[in-house]
Structure formats: structure tokens, C-alpha cells
Scaffold this motif. Structure first.
Motif, short mmCIF file in Angstrom:
data_model
loop_
_atom_site.label_atom_id
_atom_site.label_comp_id
_atom_site.label_asym_id
_atom_site.label_seq_id
_atom_site.Cartn_x
_atom_site.Cartn_y
_atom_site.Cartn_z
N HIS A 151 0.60 -1.11 0.11
CA HIS A 151 -0.20 0.03 -0.01
C HIS A 151 0.85 1.34 -0.04
N CYS A 152 2.13 1.26 0.83
CA CYS A 152 2.68 2.56 0.97
C CYS A 152 3.98 2.43 0.19
N GLY A 153 4.36 1.38 -0.23
CA GLY A 153 5.78 1.34 -1.19
C GLY A 153 6.96 1.21 0.01
N ILE A 154 7.87 0.60 -0.67
CA ILE A 154 9.02 0.24 0.19
C ILE A 154 9.91 1.50 0.76
N ALA A 155 9.84 2.54 0.11
CA ALA A 155 10.55 3.66 0.47
C ALA A 155 9.88 4.44 1.73
N ALA A 156 8.68 4.05 1.78
CA ALA A 156 7.99 4.61 3.28
C ALA A 156 8.51 4.05 4.30
N PHE A 157 9.29 3.03 4.25
CA PHE A 157 9.80 2.20 5.51
C PHE A 157 10.91 3.07 5.97
N ALA A 158 11.42 4.02 5.11
CA ALA A 158 12.55 4.77 5.87
C ALA A 158 12.04 5.65 7.02
N ALA A 186 14.93 -10.78 12.61
CA ALA A 186 15.77 -11.19 11.41
C ALA A 186 14.94 -11.33 10.12
N PHE A 187 13.79 -12.23 10.43
CA PHE A 187 13.03 -12.41 9.24
C PHE A 187 12.50 -11.55 8.64
N LEU A 188 11.83 -10.47 9.41
CA LEU A 188 11.22 -9.28 9.10
C LEU A 188 11.98 -8.45 8.13
N ARG A 189 13.46 -8.18 8.77
CA ARG A 189 14.21 -7.36 8.21
C ARG A 189 14.71 -8.10 6.95
N SER A 190 14.63 -9.26 6.67
CA SER A 190 15.14 -10.00 5.39
C SER A 190 14.09 -9.91 4.61
N GLN A 191 12.87 -9.75 4.98
CA GLN A 191 11.62 -9.54 4.13
C GLN A 191 11.99 -8.00 3.26
N LEU A 192 12.20 -7.22 4.23
CA LEU A 192 12.39 -5.91 3.80
C LEU A 192 13.50 -5.76 2.67
N ALA A 197 17.65 -3.25 0.42
CA ALA A 197 18.83 -3.53 1.53
C ALA A 197 19.11 -2.38 2.41
N ARG A 198 19.00 -1.30 1.77
CA ARG A 198 19.53 0.01 2.58
C ARG A 198 18.71 0.14 3.75
N ILE A 199 17.16 0.20 3.38
CA ILE A 199 16.24 0.48 4.21
C ILE A 199 16.04 -0.63 5.48
N ALA A 200 16.46 -1.91 4.76
CA ALA A 200 16.32 -2.80 5.60
C ALA A 200 17.37 -2.89 6.90
N GLY A 201 18.39 -2.25 6.44
CA GLY A 201 19.58 -2.26 7.37
C GLY A 201 19.46 -0.92 8.23
#
Ligand code: PEP
Length: 248
Positions: A151-158, A186-192, A197-201
Motif C-alpha cells: 500500500h505505501c511502497g518500500i521507500a515509506a519504510f525509511a 531477522a526474518f522481518l528485516r530479510s523480508q524488507l 537492502a539499505r532501508i532494511a539495514g
């Protein structure tokens, strides 16, 4: 190194006098080295915001409407939370999902509302005991997370904090072990990371579920646990401050 984050979710507890005293003690302690967010009941938000003004403590709503504005009696909009001085809002707490039937789509719309109004959404995900025992933890949390990514896009996770809160650990005194929590974080981070990868980190993924002064340090020592969302222990200044110190 991600800076740790600790939130206090007071739920529907206390009174105006209790809120004022609790916030006063927390502000007075001048917590350093950790981001602290207090989520009092809605009627106390304005006063708590005023008390925290000029301190390092931020304030958030426990919930927000998925709608912009309009005929939604009892609801509180993202714009209203901003208007009284909030910077954060919980979205999709398990008690909202369980007792108010909030769906993944509604939670995603709430996150979008928060973002649209400059609030940091704290997206809560977590499985029930039955889901864990059926081996469905990963499916459930990835579905809850995925609805917001879609719904929000991965960029929103920043601009989002994720709280992993296993339903069976909330308010039960039964905490996930550090290893159990770490595995899901760790699983949630790997999903992102599959999308960015930058946002997940850099995203903070915090743990909630019967965090207390006695177990916070070992939970926060895990590589992917970036702090906590605290319920019961957030109602006592000494307990909450001791959890903040474990994160700092
Ligand atoms: C919560 O309300 O988000 C929570 C984690 O509660 P408790 O710490 O009481 O389990």
C-alpha cells in the motif's frame, strides 16, 4: 549502528493526574542515547505533549483513523494528532486487530495517513499463540508487513518503526525468549531487504510483549532487536526508565 527506540504504550490506564506525574518523572530523568516515545490515552495527549515540549521525549497516539476526516464518530485523524503535538502513532496494535477487527488493509491505510501527515507510524505485527503453534509465524508477520509495503511502497519504510509483538506475549507475563524474538526480527528485516537492502539495514524493529527491567537488556542485546514497545512496565516511571537505560 541503529539508535535504539523505546515506546511506552499506556493503553487505557490511569488518569490525568497519573499521566502528569508519570511524564514529569520521565522528562526529569533526561534519558540520553535512546529515542523515547510516550503513547498516553487520547484525552491526555495535549497535556503530555505540552509537558514533553523542549525535552527529548516524543509523544504518539495509540491509534489513528484510516480516514482523512469526516463523519467517523469517535475516530482521531492523523492531522489531529499532529495538531496537538504528536510525532508518532501506533498502527495495527494487536488489541486493535483482535478486539476491533482491524484488517491488514485498514492498518496499511492508517500507516499511509500517518505518513501523509508527517507522523512516524509504529507498525505493529505479530502472531497469536495458535498461529505460532501451527508453525505460521513467518506467514502471518510477512502478510501483515507485506500489506503495508504493497500500500505505501518500500521507500515509506525509511520513516516507519516496526514493532514485533507476539500476541501471546502481550500483557501475559510470558516473554518471547531473546532467540525467539531475534529469529522473527531477522526474518522481518530479510523480508524488507528483498525490496531495499539499505532501508532494511536502517529500520528500527522493536520488540513488545511483557518487556520488564529484568529481561530488557538481554532482548536488546540481540542483533536485530532495536528497542521495545512497552505496555505494563511503562506505567511505572522507575521500570520504564530502567528499560530505557538498558537500551541506551
Ligand atoms: C503493548 O501493549 O504493546 C505491550 C507490549 O504490552 P506489555 O508490555 O504489557 O506486554
Amino acid at each position: 549502528m541503529r539508535r535504539k527506540w523505546v515506546g511506552g504504550n499506556w493503553k487505557m490506564h490511569g488518569s490525568r493526574a497519573m499521566a502528569t506525574a508519570l511524564v514529569g518523572a520521565i522528562v526529569e530523568a533526561s534519558v540520553e542515547g535512546v529515542d523515547v516515545v510516550l503513547c498516553p490515552p487520547a484525552p491526555y495527549l495535549r497535556e503530555v505533549c505540552a509537558e514533553c515540549a523542549g525535552s527529548s521525549i516524543s509523544v504518539g497516539g495509540q491509534d489513528l483513523s484510516e480516514h482523512e476526516s469526516g463523519a467517523y464518530t469517535g475516530e482521531i485523524s492523523a492531522a489531529m494528532l499532529r495538531d496537538v503535538g504528536c510525532t508518532h502513532a501506533l498502527a495495527g496494535h494487536s488489541e486493535r486487530r483482535q478486539f476491533h477487527g482491524e484488517t491488514d488493509a485498514q492498518v496499511a491505510a492508517k500507516v499511509a495517513q500517518a505518513l501523509a501527515h508527517g507522523l512516524t507510524p509504529v507498525l505493529c505485527v505479530g502472531e497469536t499463540l495458535a498461529e505460532r503453534e501451527a508453525g505460521r509465524t513467518a506467514d502471518v508477520v510477512s502478510r501483515q508487513l507485506g500489506a503495508v509495503v504493497a500500500h505505501c511502497g518500500i521507500a515509506a519504510f525509511a520513516r516507519i518503526v516496526v514493532a514485533y509483538e507476539p500476541v501471546w506475549a502481550i500483557g501475559t507475563g510470558r516473554t518471547a525468549s531473546p532467540a525467539q524474538a531475534q529469529e522473527v526480527h531477522a526474518f522481518l528485516r530479510s523480508q524488507l531487504a528483498r525490496d531495499d537492502a539499505r532501508i532494511a539495514g536502517s529500520i528500527r524493529i522493536v520488540y513488545g510483549g511483557s518487556v520488564k527491567p529484568g529481561n530488557s537488556a538481554e532482548l536488546f542485546a540481540e542483533a536485530d532487536i532495536d528497542g521495545g514497545l512497552i505496555g505494563g512496565a511503562a506505567l511505572q516511571a522507575t521500570d520504564f526508565l530502567s528499560i530505557c537505560a538498558a537500551a541506551g
